[in-house]
Design a protein around this motif. Sequence first.
Motif, PDB file in Angstrom:
ATOM      1  N   VAL A 123      -4.253   0.194  -1.513  1.00 52.83           N
ATOM      2  CA  VAL A 123      -4.084   2.195  -1.225  1.00 52.83           C
ATOM      3  C   VAL A 123      -3.900   2.453  -2.400  1.00 52.83           C
ATOM      4  O   VAL A 123      -4.497   3.385  -2.966  1.00 52.83           O
ATOM      5  CB  VAL A 123      -3.391   2.246  -0.044  1.00 52.83           C
ATOM      6  N   SER A 124      -2.839   2.082  -2.632  1.00 51.82           N
ATOM      7  CA  SER A 124      -2.240   1.944  -3.843  1.00 51.82           C
ATOM      8  C   SER A 124      -3.455   2.476  -5.674  1.00 51.82           C
ATOM      9  O   SER A 124      -3.788   3.078  -5.863  1.00 51.82           O
ATOM     10  CB  SER A 124      -0.698   1.647  -4.624  1.00 51.82           C
ATOM     11  N   GLU A 125      -3.974   1.313  -5.640  1.00 53.76           N
ATOM     12  CA  GLU A 125      -5.090   1.088  -6.350  1.00 53.76           C
ATOM     13  C   GLU A 125      -5.797   1.765  -6.563  1.00 53.76           C
ATOM     14  O   GLU A 125      -6.271   2.430  -7.910  1.00 53.76           O
ATOM     15  CB  GLU A 125      -4.975  -0.615  -6.780  1.00 53.76           C
ATOM     16  N   ASN A 126      -6.389   1.568  -5.409  1.00 54.81           N
ATOM     17  CA  ASN A 126      -7.988   2.452  -5.295  1.00 54.81           C
ATOM     18  C   ASN A 126      -7.283   4.520  -4.899  1.00 54.81           C
ATOM     19  O   ASN A 126      -8.544   4.744  -4.086  1.00 54.81           O
ATOM     20  CB  ASN A 126      -8.559   1.706  -4.197  1.00 54.81           C
ATOM     21  N   LYS A 127      -6.052   4.871  -4.400  1.00 54.10           N
ATOM     22  CA  LYS A 127      -6.181   5.886  -3.916  1.00 54.10           C
ATOM     23  C   LYS A 127      -6.694   6.823  -3.252  1.00 54.10           C
ATOM     24  O   LYS A 127      -7.525   7.904  -2.650  1.00 54.10           O
ATOM     25  CB  LYS A 127      -6.247   6.784  -5.662  1.00 54.10           C
ATOM     26  N   LEU A 128      -6.302   5.675  -1.908  1.00 49.51           N
ATOM     27  CA  LEU A 128      -6.629   5.851  -0.478  1.00 49.51           C
ATOM     28  C   LEU A 128      -5.654   6.805  -0.236  1.00 49.51           C
ATOM     29  O   LEU A 128      -4.459   6.448  -0.083  1.00 49.51           O
ATOM     30  CB  LEU A 128      -7.313   4.412   0.081  1.00 49.51           C
ATOM     31  N   PRO A 129      -5.844   7.070   1.295  1.00 48.87           N
ATOM     32  CA  PRO A 129      -5.092   7.695   2.512  1.00 48.87           C
ATOM     33  C   PRO A 129      -4.489   6.169   2.744  1.00 48.87           C
ATOM     34  O   PRO A 129      -5.255   5.064   2.930  1.00 48.87           O
ATOM     35  CB  PRO A 129      -5.592   8.279   3.276  1.00 48.87           C
ATOM     36  N   PRO A 130      -3.756   6.317   3.203  1.00 50.38           N
ATOM     37  CA  PRO A 130      -3.163   5.145   4.185  1.00 50.38           C
ATOM     38  C   PRO A 130      -3.752   4.439   5.525  1.00 50.38           C
ATOM     39  O   PRO A 130      -5.504   5.003   5.972  1.00 50.38           O
ATOM     40  CB  PRO A 130      -2.230   5.937   5.473  1.00 50.38           C
ATOM     41  N   LYS A 131      -4.220   3.905   5.487  1.00 45.09           N
ATOM     42  CA  LYS A 131      -4.820   2.527   6.065  1.00 45.09           C
ATOM     43  C   LYS A 131      -3.530   2.430   7.509  1.00 45.09           C
ATOM     44  O   LYS A 131      -2.415   2.160   7.854  1.00 45.09           O
ATOM     45  CB  LYS A 131      -4.581   0.511   5.837  1.00 45.09           C
ATOM     46  N   VAL A 132      -4.640   1.657   8.737  1.00 44.55           N
ATOM     47  CA  VAL A 132      -4.247   1.922   9.926  1.00 44.55           C
ATOM     48  C   VAL A 132      -4.448  -0.063   9.779  1.00 44.55           C
ATOM     49  O   VAL A 132      -4.358  -0.476  10.081  1.00 44.55           O
ATOM     50  CB  VAL A 132      -5.198   2.555  11.308  1.00 44.55           C
ATOM     51  N   LEU A 133      -3.234  -0.566  10.860  1.00 50.90           N
ATOM     52  CA  LEU A 133      -3.170  -1.694  10.675  1.00 50.90           C
ATOM     53  C   LEU A 133      -2.752  -2.196  12.378  1.00 50.90           C
ATOM     54  O   LEU A 133      -1.784  -1.426  13.137  1.00 50.90           O
ATOM     55  CB  LEU A 133      -1.645  -2.588   9.885  1.00 50.90           C
ATOM     56  N   THR A 134      -3.374  -3.477  12.985  1.00 49.69           N
ATOM     57  CA  THR A 134      -3.241  -3.125  14.496  1.00 49.69           C
ATOM     58  C   THR A 134      -3.182  -4.092  14.294  1.00 49.69           C
ATOM     59  O   THR A 134      -3.350  -5.611  13.989  1.00 49.69           O
ATOM     60  CB  THR A 134      -4.611  -2.701  15.312  1.00 49.69           C
ATOM     61  N   VAL A 135      -1.652  -4.813  15.234  1.00 48.33           N
ATOM     62  CA  VAL A 135      -1.721  -5.612  15.991  1.00 48.33           C
ATOM     63  C   VAL A 135      -1.970  -5.948  17.541  1.00 48.33           C
ATOM     64  O   VAL A 135      -0.851  -4.965  18.126  1.00 48.33           O
ATOM     65  CB  VAL A 135       0.394  -6.273  15.088  1.00 48.33           C
ATOM     66  N   HIS A 136      -2.716  -6.869  17.698  1.00 45.64           N
ATOM     67  CA  HIS A 136      -2.392  -7.717  19.166  1.00 45.64           C
ATOM     68  C   HIS A 136      -1.136  -8.119  19.478  1.00 45.64           C
ATOM     69  O   HIS A 136      -1.175  -8.777  18.796  1.00 45.64           O
ATOM     70  CB  HIS A 136      -3.883  -8.585  19.295  1.00 45.64           C
TER      71      HIS A 136
END
Length: 345
Positions: free
Chosen positions: A245-258
């Motif tokens: 996210v920081s290196e590519n100036k992206l919006p936050p990622k969503v992480l799903t954990v089953h």
Amino acid sequence: MSYFRTFTRLTAPALASLGLAFTLTTLSGCGSRSGTDAENPSAAADSAKPVVVDTVALKRAAMQRDSLKADSIAKKNGQLPGAILPGHRIVAFYGNIRSKGMGILGREPKEQMFRKFAGVLKEWQEADPSIPVQAALHNVTITAQGTPGKDGKWRLMNSKATIEEVLSWAKEHNCILFLDVQPGHSTLEAELPKLEQYLKDPIVHLGIDPEFSLSTMPGVRPNQKIGTLDAKDVNFTVNFLARIVSENKLPPKVLTVHRFTRKMITNYKNIKLDPRVQIVMHMDGHGEPTLKKDSYHDYIQTEPVQYTGFKLFYEYDARPKPHHIMTPKEVLSELTPKPLYIQYQ
């Protein structure tokens, strides 16, 4: 699977066109859109202004551990720009586009599946008009296998062509895309870098599945026992995504954990939050509604991390009769907190 086992808002005209060519409103800020900007030009103009990030509020959000309060996190100054949660409810179709046996994604022909998906999204929007629905595809991209393979890791990654195809499906229908990882006897440290090139796309997010994480269980085949991940594994994944996210100036990622057993995630209190990654603890078990609600309470609600998810199974939840697949209204009225990630398998 056994029991051991861009950004958008739907509109009626959009659902009508192409059956599922969702005309959804692109987030310009930090998950605070009410979904009315299309009808309010001044609101759209306001949303285009630079977002002032309150670093104190961000730190407070990063420390937030109580999923019961997730919906009340300040949307404007408590989230980084472009954050999907808690300002949206994600509704996903899960599976693998190369397999008919893993879920609704891949089980039905593409256009037939998307017509069904349009109806499901409409049901969720109608069940809770207060929050816009974000459509998603959730493709199992690194899949645990019944044979060890040449390196003995019991997992197989989709081809580049397959990943690019499902990504094209997502973009064609204004969905976000989750790439799911079942590491088998490999590790997240070894597998996640294989997906980095795709995670640089702002619409691509990540799922990890402890059920099929067996590196600590030598000789155990996938589906023989339920696997496990520790907080340190989740923290590695969060740090991996946060860097992208920081290196590519992206919006936050969503992480799903089953999760559908206690041992699937150990030391949950040691999971460290980062505003660049939004963690969804996802109740992944199937069965009749009472069992599913109990599992949600025991493994999701009582061991909160950040946001919550809930899976619905087309093939298993309705067996045996008179059991049924819970409706959106049932899920929202009978689960606390109301899940912000819904997955259909």
